[in-house]
Design an enzyme around this catalytic site. Structure first.
Site, PDB file in Angstrom:
ATOM      1  N   GLY A 193       0.831  -1.188   0.000  1.00 29.13           N
ATOM      2  CA  GLY A 193       0.000   0.000   0.000  1.00 29.13           C
ATOM      3  C   GLY A 193       0.864   1.236   0.000  1.00 29.13           C
ATOM      4  O   GLY A 193       2.076   1.167  -0.214  1.00 29.13           O
ATOM      5  N   HIS A 194       0.249   2.381   0.270  1.00 26.14           N
ATOM      6  CA  HIS A 194       0.970   3.649   0.237  1.00 26.14           C
ATOM      7  C   HIS A 194       1.258   4.206   1.619  1.00 26.14           C
ATOM      8  O   HIS A 194       1.591   5.365   1.771  1.00 26.14           O
ATOM      9  CB  HIS A 194       0.191   4.676  -0.594  1.00 26.14           C
ATOM     10  CG  HIS A 194       0.135   4.349  -2.047  1.00 26.14           C
ATOM     11  ND1 HIS A 194      -0.396   5.205  -2.993  1.00 26.14           N
ATOM     12  CD2 HIS A 194       0.549   3.247  -2.748  1.00 26.14           C
ATOM     13  CE1 HIS A 194      -0.321   4.645  -4.185  1.00 26.14           C
ATOM     14  NE2 HIS A 194       0.245   3.464  -4.056  1.00 26.14           N
ATOM     15  N   GLY A 195       1.081   3.374   2.649  1.00 24.96           N
ATOM     16  CA  GLY A 195       1.417   3.793   3.992  1.00 24.96           C
ATOM     17  C   GLY A 195       0.257   4.413   4.736  1.00 24.96           C
ATOM     18  O   GLY A 195      -0.910   4.273   4.358  1.00 24.96           O
TER      19      GLY A 195
END
Length: 398
Positions: free
Chosen positions: A242-244
């Site tokens: 994911g993107h955090g």
């Protein structure tokens, strides 16, 4: 002060979770005509059952969808307010969204399952929401393409969501909008790494939110805290891919956006595009303040610590160009692990400057032992102590 808030709020959550359901009335969807074979449309049965649940005067009425069944639902809205102060939606089986080519053409496609104006909603039961998003991803890969969020809560105060699974949403999996006093606990969210914009949990215009002890693996932000949100606690999250975990984005289209009092702790981020991030648009104005990230472990995360005030190259034309999203009072404490690239710490602030940025006991190395971790910063003020790699633009407090 933020830590004190986290402890007090967590204590109140524990008390809330111990509430017992007494004299509960159960409304089984099979009594309203549900088939549960994953093919027949069970939307009407669920809505009829919900109408009786919402209209019940007994304490804690419950909509019950038994385990072992798959319920195909077209887009549905479970509308409140309800007569009881607490209502339960007990999903034991699987809710299945129609595939993109079967989606009803006469309604919008931005939401699949909605709960609106429901006070004291408990959503639990160990069941699953399956958004069947693959065709949406294949045919609608751009950010601005309209796709359905799996689960949308609006004005649902006193909300509890626990022990549920959410997979393969067409867009974001869970949206919490204008809700106060929310607990999301022990949930599992999953979508492929390459699935576009499939955020795990998006929070906007909400207060007193606890997201705890959950696993989120998606194609975008695991958790995004957006405009109008305050007193947000994120604890014990496993994130990746994911993107955090992100604050923002804020200030899109030159808008006034604010986020404050966010506490993120005891999280593990693995193979994420970013670690802990604050992102704002050029041209927007407002603030992001009183934010703490602590006790974070990173494994092979790109951009482990990042403030990005140039999230897009788009600069909104506005007469008052001196205004911007002001980032202040941000603490990064006890953050350790590895970065997938050399950019361990990026503090890319606008001319409005980021102030009181604190890095304390931070150690990030690259996964490639031949490359040294680096830092970048501009327009930032603050302090650092026991930080590897060093951040020269911050004054040292020891």
């Amino acid at each position: 002060m933020k830590l004190i808030f986290a402890v007090v709020f967590t204590t109140s959550i524990a008390i809330f979770s111990l509430w017992t359901v007494s004299a509960s009335s159960h409304f089984n969807v099979f009594d309203y005509g549900a088939v549960g074979n994953g093919k027949a449309d069970d939307s009407e049965a669920f809505l009829k059952a919900w109408n009786d649940v919402c209209g019940a005067t007994e304490d804690s009425p419950t909509l019950h969808a038994p385990i072992g069944k798959t319920y195909m639902l077209n887009p549905v809205k479970f509308q409140g307010p309800c007569k009881s102060k607490q209502v339960n939606f007990h999903l034991g089986g699987t809710l299945l969204a129609p595939k993109k080519d079967k989606w009803p053409s006469d309604i919008g496609v931005d939401k699949w399952v909605e709960f609106v104006d429901v006070e004291g909603l408990n959503l639990k039961g160990g069941g699953k929401f399956d958004g069947q998003g693959s065709l949406w991803w294949e045919n609608c890969v751009h950010k601005h393409c309209k796709r359905p969020a799996t689960l949308y809560f609006h004005n649902c105060n006193g909300l509890l969501v626990k022990e549920m699974k959410y997979v393969n949403s067409g867009m974001n999996h869970i949206s919490v909008n204008e809700c106060n006093d929310v607990i999301i606990a022990n949930i599992y969210i999953s979508a492929p790494d390459e699935s576009p914009n499939t955020d795990g949990i998006d929070v906007s215009k909400s207060k007193n939110v606890l997201i705890v002890d959950s696993v989120i693996a998606t194609g975008d932000d695991c958790i995004a805290i957006n405009n109008g949100s305050s007193n947000i606690n994120i604890i014990g999250i496993t994130c990746g891919p994911g993107h955090g975990i992100s604050i923002g984005s804020l200030g899109k289209d030159g808008k006034y956006n604010v986020v404050e009092n966010v506490y993120v702790s005891n999280c593990f981020l693995k193979d994420t595009q970013n670690g802990v991030r604050i992102k704002t648009w050029q041209g927007g104005y407002g603030y992001a303040r009183n934010i703490t990230f602590e006790k974070i472990i990173l494994k092979n995360a790109k951009n482990p610590i990042i403030i990005d005030q140039y999230y897009t190259s788009f600069a909104y034309s506005r007469k008052n160009k001196g205004m911007a999203i002001k980032v202040s009072d941000v603490t990064y404490r006890e953050i350790n692990g590895t970065s997938a690239n050399e950019d361990a710490v990026t503090l890319n602030c606008s001319q409005a400057r980021c102030t009181n940025i604190i890095l304390d006991h931070v150690s990030i190395k690259t996964t490639n032992s031949e490359k040294e971790a680096k830092t970048f910063c501009q327009n930032v003020e603050g302090e650092s102590s026991f930080v590897v790699p060093s951040v020269p633009c911050l004054s040292k407090s020891h």
